[in-house]
Design a protein around this motif. Structure first.
Motif, short mmCIF file in Angstrom:
data_model
loop_
_atom_site.label_atom_id
_atom_site.label_comp_id
_atom_site.label_asym_id
_atom_site.label_seq_id
_atom_site.Cartn_x
_atom_site.Cartn_y
_atom_site.Cartn_z
N GLY A 1 0.82 -1.20 0.00
CA GLY A 1 0.00 0.00 0.00
C GLY A 1 0.85 1.25 0.00
O GLY A 1 0.53 2.24 -0.68
N GLU A 2 1.92 1.22 0.75
CA GLU A 2 2.82 2.38 0.81
C GLU A 2 3.45 2.65 -0.54
O GLU A 2 3.56 3.80 -0.98
N GLN A 3 3.86 1.59 -1.25
CA GLN A 3 4.46 1.76 -2.57
C GLN A 3 3.45 2.29 -3.58
O GLN A 3 3.77 3.13 -4.41
N LEU A 4 2.21 1.82 -3.50
CA LEU A 4 1.18 2.30 -4.41
C LEU A 4 0.89 3.78 -4.18
O LEU A 4 0.74 4.55 -5.14
N MET A 5 0.83 4.18 -2.93
CA MET A 5 0.58 5.59 -2.64
C MET A 5 1.74 6.46 -3.09
O MET A 5 1.55 7.59 -3.56
N ALA A 6 2.95 5.94 -2.97
CA ALA A 6 4.13 6.70 -3.39
C ALA A 6 4.15 6.91 -4.90
O ALA A 6 4.78 7.86 -5.39
N ALA A 7 3.47 6.04 -5.64
CA ALA A 7 3.42 6.18 -7.09
C ALA A 7 2.50 7.30 -7.54
O ALA A 7 2.60 7.77 -8.67
N LEU A 8 1.60 7.73 -6.67
CA LEU A 8 0.62 8.75 -7.03
C LEU A 8 1.18 10.15 -6.77
O LEU A 8 1.89 10.37 -5.79
N PRO A 9 0.85 11.12 -7.62
CA PRO A 9 1.31 12.50 -7.39
C PRO A 9 0.80 13.02 -6.05
O PRO A 9 -0.34 12.79 -5.68
N LYS A 10 1.65 13.73 -5.34
CA LYS A 10 1.28 14.25 -4.02
C LYS A 10 0.07 15.18 -4.10
O LYS A 10 -0.73 15.25 -3.17
N GLU A 11 -0.06 15.89 -5.21
CA GLU A 11 -1.19 16.81 -5.35
C GLU A 11 -2.53 16.06 -5.32
O GLU A 11 -3.56 16.63 -4.96
N MET A 12 -2.52 14.80 -5.72
CA MET A 12 -3.76 14.02 -5.75
C MET A 12 -4.08 13.38 -4.41
O MET A 12 -5.21 12.95 -4.19
N THR A 13 -3.10 13.27 -3.54
CA THR A 13 -3.32 12.56 -2.28
C THR A 13 -3.36 13.49 -1.07
O THR A 13 -3.49 13.02 0.06
N THR A 14 -3.25 14.79 -1.31
CA THR A 14 -3.30 15.74 -0.20
C THR A 14 -4.60 15.61 0.57
O THR A 14 -5.68 15.59 -0.01
N GLY A 15 -4.49 15.49 1.88
CA GLY A 15 -5.66 15.39 2.73
C GLY A 15 -6.15 13.98 2.97
O GLY A 15 -7.02 13.76 3.82
N LEU A 16 -5.59 13.00 2.25
CA LEU A 16 -5.99 11.61 2.45
C LEU A 16 -5.22 10.99 3.60
O LEU A 16 -4.08 11.39 3.90
N ASP A 17 -5.81 10.02 4.24
CA ASP A 17 -5.09 9.16 5.17
C ASP A 17 -4.32 8.17 4.30
O ASP A 17 -4.89 7.21 3.77
#
Length: 347
Positions: free
Chosen positions: A274-290
Motif C-alpha cells: 500500500g505504501e508503494q502504491l501511494m508513493a506512485a501517485l502524485p502528491k497533489e492528488m493525495t493531499t488530505g488523504l489518510d
C-alpha cells in the motif's frame, strides 16, 4: 453542498452534437490549463496521454510512470490530468493530446452520439468505481436494489456513469426506475449520506469505507469482482485508452509499446505494498488523504479493479453498452463494434 437538485428518474437528453463537442481552441484551452504535466526521463518524441485525475482510475498509469515502464519501452509519456473523462475525450478529439484514458461509458457516448472518430485499444480497469450504499439511518429499511423504489438516490449528475449504472441495476432487479428520485449532487455525496439528506448514494473510496464505519449498508459494491458477477453479470469494462482513428497506422508501434508498458504496470501493482502504491501517485492528488488507509484500500481492491491483461474484454464492454441503453444514454441498436480495436495488444 447542501441538498440537491431533485428530479424524478427519466431518460435524459443526451443528443450530443458535434458542434457542442468541437468548439475549437476555446474548448481545448479550457481543458489544458487545468491539467498538470508529468514528464518521464525517456528520450525521443513526447506523447501526451490525458486521464480524468481520479485516483483509482489512474493507478496503472501512475505506476507505469513512476516505475519507469514507459521509459523501458522507449516512450516519453506526459500524463495530462483533466477534469473528468469528458474533458479527456474532448482533448483527444480536439487534437490537444495523443491518447485519452477514460471510462468506457464516456467513449461509447462520444462514439455513438457524436460520431467521434476514435478507437479504444487497451484496457486498464474492469469494474465501475462505484458502490450503492444507504445512509446510516436508512440501512435497516433498505436492504436491496428493489427497495430503492420510492427513495431518493444521490448521483453526481443525470447522464453520468453512476446514474446509468443505477438504472441498469434497477432493471436487472426488476425495479421500476420511474419510482426512484435521483438527486444530482456533484461529487459531494459523503456528508449528504451521513446527514440523511438522501436515502442512498453512489460513492467511491474512501467514502465507502467511512460510510461503512458509520453504519451504512452496502447494497452493491461495483468495485468488488464477486458483487459485479452477481449483480452485473460479470466484469464491467471501465478504464481504457483511445486514439484518433486517422493516426492508428502511423502510431501502431508506439501503441504496441504503450500497451506493453501498461501491461507491465498492471503486473507490478499486484505485488506492491500500500505504501508503494501511494508513493506512485502524485502528491497533489493525495493531499488530505489518510495515506495508510488509502494504501490499504488499494491493496484490497486491486485484484478486482485492475485486469491481468490490457486486452479488451468484449463481453464486459457489452454490459456497459447495455447499461447506457437502459439509462437512455445511447439508442438501442447502436453498434459499438467499430469502437474497439483488438489488433494492437499482442501486435
Amino acid at each position: 453542498m447542501s441538498c440537491c437538485d431533485k428530479t424524478t428518474a427519466r431518460v435524459p437528453n443526451t443528443d450530443l452534437s458535434r458542434r457542442s463537442l468541437l468548439k475549437g481552441a476555446a474548448l481545448i484551452a479550457s481543458v489544458i490549463p487545468a491539467a498538470r504535466f508529468t514528464r518521464s526521463e525517456a528520450q525521443g518524441k513526447q506523447i501526451k496521454l490525458a486521464y480524468c485525475s481520479q485516483l483509482l482510475c489512474g493507478v496503472p498509469y501512475e505506476v507505469a510512470r513512476s516505475a519507469g515502464n514507459f521509459k523501458n519501452h522507449g516512450l516519453d509519456v506526459q500524463l495530462v490530468y483533466t477534469r473528468g473523462g469528458n474533458a479527456a475525450i474532448q482533448a483527444l478529439v480536439g487534437v490537444a493530446v495523443d491518447y485519452a484514458a477514460t471510462a468506457l461509458d464516456v467513449a461509447i457516448q462520444y462514439y455513438a452520439n457524436v460520431r467521434a472518430d476514435i478507437r479504444r485499444f487497451a484496457v486498464t480497469g474492469r469494474l465501475p468505481l462505484f458502490a450503492v450504499v444507504t445512509a446510516p439511518k436508512t440501512a435497516s429499511q433498505i436492504q436491496s436494489i428493489k427497495d430503492l423504489e420510492g427513495r431518493t438516490v444521490g448521483v453526481t449528475a443525470l447522464g453520468t456513469a453512476d446514474h446509468a449504472l443505477t438504472l441498469y441495476l434497477l432493471k436487472r432487479a426488476g425495479a421500476d426506475a420511474r419510482k426512484v428520485q435521483f438527486a444530482t449532487m456533484g461529487v459531494n455525496l459523503l456528508e449528504a449520506l451521513r446527514q440523511g439528506q438522501i436515502d442512498v448514494g453512489l460513492v467511491q473510496e474512501p467514502a465507502l469505507t467511512l460510510l461503512r464505519r458509520s453504519g451504512a449498508r452496502v447494497l452493491v459494491n461495483g468495485m468488488d469482482l464477486e458483487d459485479a458477477k452477481h449483480y452485473l453479470g460479470g466484469s464491467f469494462e471501465f478504464m481504457g485508452v483511445a486514439v484518433r482513428v486517422k493516426e492508428i497506422e502511423q502510431r501502431r508501434p508506439e501503441m504496441v509499446a504503450l500497451t506493453k508498458a501498461l501491461a507491465d504496470a498492471l503486473k507490478a501493482l499486484r505485488g506492491m505494498t500500500g505504501e508503494q502504491l501511494m508513493a506512485a501517485l502524485p502528491k497533489e492528488m493525495t493531499t488530505g488523504l489518510d495515506l495508510k488507509e488509502f494504501g490499504e484500500i488499494l491493496v484490497r481492491y486491486r485484484d478486482s479493479l485492475y485486469p491481468e491483461t490490457v486486452a479488451i474484454d468484449l463481453d464486459a464492454a457489452k454490459r456497459v453498452e447495455q447499461s447506457l441503453i437502459a439509462g437512455g444514454l445511447i439508442k438501442p441498436g447502436a453498434s459499438m463494434s467499430g469502437l474497439h480495436d483488438t489488433s494492437i495488444v499482442g501486435g
